[in-house]
Motif scaffolding. Structure first.
Motif, PDB file in Angstrom:
ATOM      1  N   LYS A 135       3.258   5.904 -11.379  1.00 51.68           N
ATOM      2  CA  LYS A 135       4.572   6.159 -10.783  1.00 51.68           C
ATOM      3  C   LYS A 135       4.611   7.468  -9.995  1.00 51.68           C
ATOM      4  CE  LYS A 135       7.260   3.605 -14.222  1.00 51.68           C
ATOM      5  NZ  LYS A 135       8.293   3.696 -15.281  1.00 51.68           N
ATOM      6  N   TYR A 140       2.325   4.406  -5.129  1.00 52.57           N
ATOM      7  CA  TYR A 140       3.589   3.915  -5.681  1.00 52.57           C
ATOM      8  C   TYR A 140       4.762   4.292  -4.788  1.00 52.57           C
ATOM      9  CZ  TYR A 140       7.386   3.211  -9.039  1.00 52.57           C
ATOM     10  OH  TYR A 140       8.554   2.798  -9.659  1.00 52.57           O
ATOM     11  N   GLN A 141       4.701   5.474  -4.204  1.00 49.76           N
ATOM     12  CA  GLN A 141       5.798   5.947  -3.356  1.00 49.76           C
ATOM     13  C   GLN A 141       5.983   5.077  -2.123  1.00 49.76           C
ATOM     14  OE1 GLN A 141       7.755   8.276  -4.596  1.00 49.76           O
ATOM     15  NE2 GLN A 141       6.321   8.385  -6.340  1.00 49.76           N
ATOM     16  N   PHE A 143       6.151   1.904  -2.122  1.00 50.24           N
ATOM     17  CA  PHE A 143       6.994   0.754  -2.448  1.00 50.24           C
ATOM     18  C   PHE A 143       8.467   1.103  -2.245  1.00 50.24           C
ATOM     19  CE2 PHE A 143       3.178  -0.244  -4.933  1.00 50.24           C
ATOM     20  CZ  PHE A 143       3.018  -1.596  -4.659  1.00 50.24           C
ATOM     21  N   HIS A 145      12.462   0.941  -3.149  1.00 51.06           N
ATOM     22  CA  HIS A 145      13.082   1.052  -4.468  1.00 51.06           C
ATOM     23  C   HIS A 145      13.270  -0.317  -5.118  1.00 51.06           C
ATOM     24  CE1 HIS A 145      13.819   5.356  -4.694  1.00 51.06           C
ATOM     25  NE2 HIS A 145      14.145   5.325  -3.407  1.00 51.06           N
ATOM     26  N   GLU A 147      11.389  -2.758  -4.894  1.00 45.88           N
ATOM     27  CA  GLU A 147      10.083  -3.358  -5.175  1.00 45.88           C
ATOM     28  C   GLU A 147       9.377  -2.677  -6.352  1.00 45.88           C
ATOM     29  OE1 GLU A 147       8.768  -4.564  -0.603  1.00 45.88           O
ATOM     30  OE2 GLU A 147       8.178  -2.611  -1.435  1.00 45.88           O
ATOM     31  N   ARG A 148       9.933  -1.578  -6.819  1.00 45.83           N
ATOM     32  CA  ARG A 148       9.209  -0.761  -7.798  1.00 45.83           C
ATOM     33  C   ARG A 148       9.147  -1.383  -9.189  1.00 45.83           C
ATOM     34  NH1 ARG A 148      10.617   5.487  -5.835  1.00 45.83           N
ATOM     35  NH2 ARG A 148       9.469   5.263  -3.843  1.00 45.83           N
ATOM     36  N   HIS A 149      10.141  -2.153  -9.559  1.00 40.97           N
ATOM     37  CA  HIS A 149      10.076  -2.824 -10.866  1.00 40.97           C
ATOM     38  C   HIS A 149       8.904  -3.801 -10.888  1.00 40.97           C
ATOM     39  CE1 HIS A 149      11.356  -4.620 -14.630  1.00 40.97           C
ATOM     40  NE2 HIS A 149      11.262  -5.814 -14.063  1.00 40.97           N
ATOM     41  N   ALA A 151       6.272  -3.585  -8.964  1.00 40.44           N
ATOM     42  CA  ALA A 151       5.048  -2.789  -8.902  1.00 40.44           C
ATOM     43  C   ALA A 151       4.657  -2.290 -10.295  1.00 40.44           C
ATOM     44  CB  ALA A 151       5.238  -1.611  -7.949  1.00 40.44           C
ATOM     45  N   ASN A 152       5.638  -1.842 -11.066  1.00 39.99           N
ATOM     46  CA  ASN A 152       5.359  -1.337 -12.417  1.00 39.99           C
ATOM     47  C   ASN A 152       4.751  -2.424 -13.301  1.00 39.99           C
ATOM     48  OD1 ASN A 152       6.450   1.168 -11.745  1.00 39.99           O
ATOM     49  ND2 ASN A 152       8.494   0.639 -12.476  1.00 39.99           N
ATOM     50  N   ALA A 218      -0.448  -3.282  -6.566  1.00 44.73           N
ATOM     51  CA  ALA A 218      -0.245  -2.623  -7.855  1.00 44.73           C
ATOM     52  C   ALA A 218      -1.135  -3.247  -8.924  1.00 44.73           C
ATOM     53  CB  ALA A 218       1.223  -2.716  -8.264  1.00 44.73           C
TER      54      ALA A 218
END
Length: 243
Positions: A135, A140-141, A143, A145, A147-149, A151-152, A218
Motif C-alpha cells: 500500500k 499501488y499509488q 491505482f 481510489h 480500484e484499490r480494494h 488491488a489489495n 497487483a
C-alpha cells in the motif's frame, strides 16, 4: 539415544521448538527469519519422526487444534490452508465458531499440528505485513481510489498462491527424500490420520472456489512477494536456517 527413548531429549526438543516459535514478526524478526524458523521446526520434527518405529507411529493418538481467523468472510489464507495442511500431513476443515467467525481446524498427530498451526500464523502475519508494504509502494499509488480494494485483495491472493505452490513443491521434495531413505513415514502417518479421522464421522463439504476478479498487476506483485519468502532452509537437507 533419540528423543523417543529419552524423555529428557524430547523435553529439550519441545523447548527448542518453543524458542523457534518465539521468533515472530511481532518480536522484531523479519518475515524471512520467521518462516526460516518455521522450516527449522519442521526439520526438528522430521528428525523426531525418523526416530520412531512404524508401530510407535501407529499407536500415536490424533488431536485437533483450531486457528481463529476472527473474520466472518473469506480471507486470502483460505487459498493456502490446504497446502499448509498437506505440507504437515494433516487434515483441515473450516467451521464457524460461537460468534459466526471462521476458524480452521487441524487434525492429526500432535507434532504435525504444532507445525501446521505455527506455519499458519506466520503466513497470515507475513501476508498482512507485505500487503501493508504494498500500500505504500509507487505501484499501488497508480491505482485509482475505486480500484484499490481490488488491488489489495489481488495482491494477497497472489502472495498466498505463490506460498502454496512453494509449500507443495517442498512437500514433494520431502516425500522424495523419505522414500529414497527407505523410511516411508508419510504413508504410515497418513493411514493413521485417515483411520482416526474416519472415526469422527464428519460430513465435510468441499467449498467451491468460484471465479474472482483480480488485478493482474497487483496479483503478480503479490506472487513475487510470496516467492521471495525464504521458507526452504532446513527442509529435507536442502540447507540450514540460522540457529
Amino acid at each position: 539415544m533419540d528423543a523417543h527413548s529419552d524423555p529428557t531429549a524430547l523435553d529439550k526438543l519441545k523447548a527448542r521448538i518453543q524458542a523457534l516459535r518465539a521468533k515472530t514478526i511481532d518480536n522484531g524478526c523479519t518475515e524471512d527469519e520467521a518462516l526460516s524458523a518455521a522450516a527449522k521446526v519442521a526439520e526438528l520434527l522430521d528428525r523426531y519422526d525418523l526416530s520412531l518405529t512404524d508401530v510407535e507411529i501407529r499407536e500415536a493418538t490424533c488431536e485437533r487444534r483450531s486457528f481463529e481467523t476472527f473474520r466472518k468472510k473469506r480471507i486470502p489464507l483460505d487459498d493456502c490452508i490446504g497446502a499448509i495442511a498437506h505440507f504437515c500431513d494433516r487434515r483441515v476443515w473450516r467451521e464457524k465458531n460461537e460468534v459466526g467467525e471462521s476458524r480452521y481446524v487441524f487434525f492429526g498427530l500432535r507434532s504435525d499440528i504444532e507445525v501446521a498451526h505455527y506455519l499458519t500464523e506466520l503466513v497470515d502475519t507475513a501476508v498482512r505485513s507485505e500487503a501493508g508494504r504494498f500500500k505504500t509502494s509507487r505501484e499501488y499509488q497508480k491505482f485509482r481510489h475505486n480500484e484499490r480494494h481490488l488491488a489489495n485483495s489481488s495482491f494477497s491472493l497472489g502472495m498466498v498462491a505463490s506460498i502454496a505452490d512453494k509449500l507443495l513443491a517442498m512437500k514433494a521434495e520431502r516425500d522424495h527424500v523419505g522414500q529414497t531413505s527407505g523410511r516411508a513415514l508419510v504413508a504410515v502417518k497418513a493411514s493413521v490420520v485417515e483411520a482416526e479421522f474416519a472415526k469422527l464421522d464428519m460430513n465435510l463439504k468441499t467449498a467451491r472456489g468460484g471465479r474472482r476478479m483480480v488485478s493482474m498487476t497487483a496479483y503478480e506483485a503479490g506472487g513475487l512477494a510470496g516467492a521471495s519468502l525464504a521458507i526452504h532452509p532446513g527442509i529435507g537437507g536442502a540447507g540450514r536456517s540460522r540457529k
